[in-house]
Design a protein around this motif. Structure first.
Motif, mmCIF file in Angstrom:
data_model
loop_
_atom_site.group_PDB
_atom_site.id
_atom_site.type_symbol
_atom_site.label_atom_id
_atom_site.label_comp_id
_atom_site.label_asym_id
_atom_site.label_seq_id
_atom_site.Cartn_x
_atom_site.Cartn_y
_atom_site.Cartn_z
ATOM 1 N N VAL A 176 40.683 41.148 43.486
ATOM 2 C CA VAL A 176 39.729 40.360 44.253
ATOM 3 C C VAL A 176 38.471 41.208 44.397
ATOM 4 O O VAL A 176 38.406 42.117 45.224
ATOM 5 N N LEU A 230 44.254 38.752 36.453
ATOM 6 C CA LEU A 230 43.391 37.774 37.101
ATOM 7 C C LEU A 230 42.281 38.527 37.816
ATOM 8 O O LEU A 230 42.556 39.337 38.711
ATOM 9 N N TYR A 254 39.015 38.024 40.119
ATOM 10 C CA TYR A 254 38.421 37.004 40.987
ATOM 11 C C TYR A 254 37.135 37.550 41.583
ATOM 12 O O TYR A 254 37.152 38.526 42.330
ATOM 13 N N ARG A 293 41.137 28.333 43.825
ATOM 14 C CA ARG A 293 42.444 28.894 43.476
ATOM 15 C C ARG A 293 42.503 29.171 41.980
ATOM 16 O O ARG A 293 42.040 28.382 41.162
ATOM 17 N N LEU A 294 43.116 30.290 41.607
ATOM 18 C CA LEU A 294 43.202 30.659 40.195
ATOM 19 C C LEU A 294 44.375 30.000 39.492
ATOM 20 O O LEU A 294 44.244 29.574 38.346
ATOM 21 N N GLN A 324 31.394 30.725 47.710
ATOM 22 C CA GLN A 324 32.578 29.876 47.833
ATOM 23 C C GLN A 324 32.321 28.724 48.794
ATOM 24 O O GLN A 324 31.713 28.896 49.850
ATOM 25 N N LEU A 326 45.494 32.730 46.009
ATOM 26 C CA LEU A 326 44.941 32.721 44.661
ATOM 27 C C LEU A 326 45.950 32.210 43.645
ATOM 28 O O LEU A 326 45.593 31.570 42.670
ATOM 29 N N THR A 353 34.533 29.431 41.989
ATOM 30 C CA THR A 353 35.942 29.312 41.608
ATOM 31 C C THR A 353 36.808 29.319 42.862
ATOM 32 O O THR A 353 36.612 30.134 43.766
ATOM 33 N N THR A 387 36.720 35.250 36.542
ATOM 34 C CA THR A 387 36.049 34.106 37.141
ATOM 35 C C THR A 387 34.956 34.558 38.093
ATOM 36 O O THR A 387 34.986 35.665 38.636
#
Length: 388
Positions: free
Chosen positions: A310, A280, A282, A266-267, A287, A294, A264, A260
């Motif tokens: 992250v 995931l 990120y 919260r995942l 933002q 997350l 974006t 993402t």
């Protein structure tokens, strides 16, 4: 040296390669060249439907506001494929597939199906009985525009049928969704798609800031659903808010990779159901807000998250375990260029007493901010005996 194919020959070869092993011959024999009319029609920007016995129907886009639906209706009884031409096809929408049908293009950003009407779904599953064994592959599914209210790009909607007939074996090959200002993929409560496979789903400039997430699984059931790679670069222009990625309230979902960027939030927001995520990634830009976590895990079901990276932006925590959370298996987040401001794990409520969760990291990675008496998060970073 082989001479390059001209546009018509390229379309003919590609169409023949995707038409199945029976080729274009009505007697089942593979022919060298498909009939000229379907290929010429695709070159001209029309839609072609091929059904049982490989009889083709050409839908002239200038003659109808619903060329794709007309093509699907032409093969409704026999089943078959609808081919989009290179270029843009506008559809009044929504498109409602029949069972054993598929929509195929010549590549993402090559074939574009646009739902031009505001507040209108894209691909809608609401038939009775439901449409199973439907395929979408190789095209862009475009909404009405970045500044226009839209429906849902792919929507499984409850039709109050009794008994319920749930869609099965839905397949997405490579699908690019652009300019939707709602959820992109939604399964309503009361609908349970199962055995659905999604190889590659990309969502760009879609704004779900006023919804729960880009992908919403609101149903309490639906087994054996798989996503390969999910890519999301949403926009916040219309809502002014970050878009969540996945909202789950039931069913069984496996996702291999999620990557993402842009706005974006919260995942994963999960309560109930079973979820297994491989990675995931990120990497937001600009933002609107820093998410509390997350991955937020609520009561019921089971959750396994293998990896969180992250790579830009920030989050307060990587994982949040809420009241009655249990059966979670979590791995320490990987180092990235972004920031986890507080800690890796937040126990924000009293955990399930009979369903322990497991964190493969250090006890120092865990904050307990909520009332918790069960001690049912087992931290395994120092477990076992070191070898080697």
């Amino acid at each position: 040296m082989t001479a390059p194919l001209d546009r018509r020959s390229y379309l003919a070869a590609l169409l023949a390669s995707t038409a199945g092993c029976s080729g274009w011959g009505g007697d089942g024999d593979m022919t060298t060249d498909p009939p000229a009319e379907p290929i010429d029609s695709l070159v001209a920007g029309h839609v072609v439907a091929v059904g049982l016995d490989l009889e083709e129907t050409v839908i002239r886009t200038a003659d109808t506001e619903t060329p794709v639906q007309d093509a699907l209706d032409a093969v409704a009884d026999s089943g078959g494929r609808v081919y989009l031409p290179p270029g843009l096809v506008r559809e009044r929408g929504p498109v409602r597939p029949h069972r054993n049908t598929g929509i195929y293009g010549f590549g993402m950003n090559v074939s574009v199906l646009q739902i031009a009407e505001a507040n209108t779904d894209g691909i809608l599953f609401d038939r009775d009985p439901r449409a199973s064994r439907v395929a979408l592959d190789g095209f862009e599914l475009r909404g009405p525009g970045r500044n226009t209210s839209s429906g849902v790009a792919i929507h499984f909607r409850d039709n109050d049928a009794d008994p319920v007939s749930d869609p099965a074996d839905f397949y997405v090959g490579r699908l690019y969704c652009w300019a939707w200002n709602d959820s992109v993929y939604r399964v309503d409560e009361g609908v349970g798609p199962f055995q659905c496979r999604h190889d590659f789903l990309r969502m760009d400039d879609c704004d779900a800031g006023d919804r729960d997430a880009l992908i919403e699984w609101r149903s309490s059931y639906g087994p054996a659903n798989w996503f390969g790679t999910v890519v999301a670069y949403p926009s916040a222009e219309r809502s002014g808010a970050d878009s969540g990625l996945l909202y789950q309230r039931g069913g069984e979902i496996t996702v291999e990779n999620i990557t993402t960027g842009t706005t974006t939030g919260r995942l994963v927001d999960k309560a109930y159901g079973r979820l297994h995520v491989g990675r995931l990634h990120y990497e937001p830009v600009e933002q609107r807000a820093v998410p509390d976590s997350l991955v937020r895990i609520g009561p019921g079901g089971a959750t396994r998250i293998n990896d969180v990276i992250v790579d830009s932006g920030a989050a307060e925590y990587a994982y949040e375990l809420r009241r009655r959370a249990g059966n979670a298996v979590l791995f320490a987040p990987a180092d990235g260029r972004g920031t986890i401001r507080e800690n890796a794990v937040n126990v924000a409520g009293q955990l399930s007493a009979d369903r322990p969760s497991w964190y493969f990291g250090s006890a120092a990675d865990v904050d307990v901010t909520g009332r918790s008496r069960t001690g049912n998060l087992r931290v395994l970073g120092t477990a076992g005996r070191g070898m080697g």
